[in-house]
Design a protein around this motif. Structure first.
Motif, PDB file in Angstrom:
ATOM      1  N   THR A  17       0.941  -1.074   0.170  1.00 15.07           N
ATOM      2  CA  THR A  17      -0.055  -0.146   0.077  1.00 15.07           C
ATOM      3  C   THR A  17       1.117   0.916  -0.146  1.00 15.07           C
ATOM      4  N   TYR A  18       0.533   2.117  -1.149  1.00 13.19           N
ATOM      5  CA  TYR A  18       1.314   3.773  -0.987  1.00 13.19           C
ATOM      6  C   TYR A  18       0.653   4.197   0.079  1.00 13.19           C
ATOM      7  N   CYS A  19       1.670   4.621   0.581  1.00 14.73           N
ATOM      8  CA  CYS A  19       1.683   5.927   1.785  1.00 14.73           C
ATOM      9  C   CYS A  19       2.288   7.205   2.080  1.00 14.73           C
ATOM     10  N   GLU A  20       1.850   8.284   2.308  1.00 11.29           N
ATOM     11  CA  GLU A  20       2.448   9.077   2.256  1.00 11.29           C
ATOM     12  C   GLU A  20       2.984  10.056   4.093  1.00 11.29           C
ATOM     13  N   THR A  21       1.980   9.745   5.089  1.00  9.57           N
ATOM     14  CA  THR A  21       1.855  10.108   6.658  1.00  9.57           C
ATOM     15  C   THR A  21       2.298   9.104   7.506  1.00  9.57           C
ATOM     16  N   ALA A  22       2.877  10.006   8.350  1.00 17.34           N
ATOM     17  CA  ALA A  22       2.380   8.972   9.560  1.00 17.34           C
ATOM     18  C   ALA A  22       1.270   8.065   9.966  1.00 17.34           C
ATOM     19  N   GLU A  23       0.300   8.785  10.200  1.00 15.93           N
ATOM     20  CA  GLU A  23      -0.931   8.342  10.435  1.00 15.93           C
ATOM     21  C   GLU A  23      -2.091   7.603   9.377  1.00 15.93           C
ATOM     22  N   GLU A  24      -1.489   8.414   8.253  1.00 15.73           N
ATOM     23  CA  GLU A  24      -1.686   7.339   7.658  1.00 15.73           C
ATOM     24  C   GLU A  24      -1.928   5.707   7.268  1.00 15.73           C
ATOM     25  N   GLY A  25      -0.065   5.455   7.434  1.00 17.19           N
ATOM     26  CA  GLY A  25       0.261   4.277   7.290  1.00 17.19           C
ATOM     27  C   GLY A  25       0.027   3.388   8.581  1.00 17.19           C
ATOM     28  N   TRP A  26      -0.069   3.895   9.902  1.00 16.99           N
ATOM     29  CA  TRP A  26      -0.642   3.819  11.253  1.00 16.99           C
ATOM     30  C   TRP A  26      -2.125   2.805  11.014  1.00 16.99           C
ATOM     31  N   GLU A  27      -2.842   4.299  10.186  1.00 16.35           N
ATOM     32  CA  GLU A  27      -4.580   3.361  10.253  1.00 16.35           C
ATOM     33  C   GLU A  27      -4.809   2.142   9.804  1.00 16.35           C
ATOM     34  N   HIS A  28      -3.464   2.171   8.439  1.00 19.02           N
ATOM     35  CA  HIS A  28      -3.578   1.009   7.110  1.00 19.02           C
ATOM     36  C   HIS A  28      -3.630   0.106   8.875  1.00 19.02           C
TER      37      HIS A  28
END
Length: 317
Positions: A267-278
């Protein structure tokens, strides 16, 4: 009558024997290398034909250390050792003396934001609670070096959490970054064993822009998931602009060398919050699926328990 107690061991421990050797007498025989205890004889342990033993030691030592430290799982973070934090990236740009070095410095400045992202992701992962058995989950684990690796360990240190660094011996000496927990700072000789330890406890992985080393480690994981050698875990690729430029994943599908579904491994991510939520969503959905599968299994078991047997029917078994 006194209580009969059976001793737990009758042989001396290896450390006791090693201490006795230190205080032993000195003779031509005892000074000869042949007389050394095998596990204290470095010349013996470093022989070519002892490579299988060294493999076993390098597999076992980190495993024992992590287990004794109560590490249940890790959040592994890969990334370049050449992407500095934003302030230092600007210094590199200011020091550029020609067009080529200036272009490279400009690209490093663009990617330097991922230092802060990795640091924040390290903070978020390190806040995950200890489980019911006392094991720590999603403990930050990096290659122990500078730049992106340093940022990941630094994020854990920001919130007072321990983190792991898996360094490797290189021709040019590289010290572990100062944010790795000393008791969890490990060094490897074999790349293969190091990569194995990266993934043995990994329950999530983030790959930031990087070079050969990052590609090597990332693509091994993608292959293991693709081939079913390990169960899927969240794999986060940070910086889609970078990954789209350096790897044409869609072209691999078009060429028929991977399947379209293989692109769902990451999964592509840009922010830390986005990655942790995933990561949280991944395991929440997986937990729901596991409970559903367990309920279906129990239901099928109950049906089977009450179903008439085939014995006695015409034809039988």
């Amino acid at each position: 009558m006194t209580e009969t107690r059976v001793p737990s061991r009758v042989f001396a421990r290896a450390k006791q024997e090693a201490d006795r050797v230190k205080a032993g007498i000195s003779t031509p025989q005892t000074q000869n290398p042949a007389y050394r205890l095998a596990f204290q004889d470095m010349d013996f342990l470093l022989r070519e034909d002892l490579r299988p033993v060294r493999f076993q030691l390098e597999l076992l030592k980190p495993e024992l250390i992590l287990d004794e430290a109560g590490i249940g799982s890790t959040f592994v973070m890969y990334g370049s050792a050449r992407i500095p934090e934003p302030e230092k990236a600007q210094e590199l740009l200011a020091a550029a003396t020609d067009d080529t070095s200036r272009r490279i410095a400009e690209r490093l400045v663009e990617k330097s934001k991922y230092y802060d992202v990795a640091r924040e992701l390290g903070r978020l992962a390190s806040g995950f609670p200890v489980d019911e058995s006392g094991k720590r989950q999603f403990v930050v684990c990096s290659g122990g070096g500078p730049s992106i690796m340093e940022a990941a360990n630094r994020g854990a240190a920001d919130v007072g959490a321990e983190s792991i660094g898996l360094n490797i011996v290189l021709p040019h000496e590289q010290a572990p970054n100062p944010y790795v927990t000393p008791g969890l700072s490990l060094q490897f000789h074999y790349f293969a064993l190091r990569k194995m330890h990266f993934l043995l406890h990994a329950r999530a992985l983030a790959a930031f822009p990087g070079g050969f080393g990052t590609f090597d480690e990332l693509f091994e994981l993608l292959t293991l998931i693709q081939t079913g050698k390990i169960q899927p875990i969240p794999v986060l690729l940070y910086g889609r602009q970078f990954w789209d430029r350096v790897v044409n994943f869609e072209a691999l599908v078009e060429e028929g060398v991977i399947g379209a579904k293989d692109l769902s491994i990451f999964t592509y991510c840009e922010t830390a919050e986005e990655g942790w939520e995933h990561v949280q969503r991944f395991y929440s959905e997986r937990s729901t699926e596991d409970r559903k599968a367990e309920a279906e299994w129990h239901s099928a078991e109950q049906v089977a328990a009450h179903a008439p047997t085939a014995r006695g029917k015409e034809g039988g078994y």
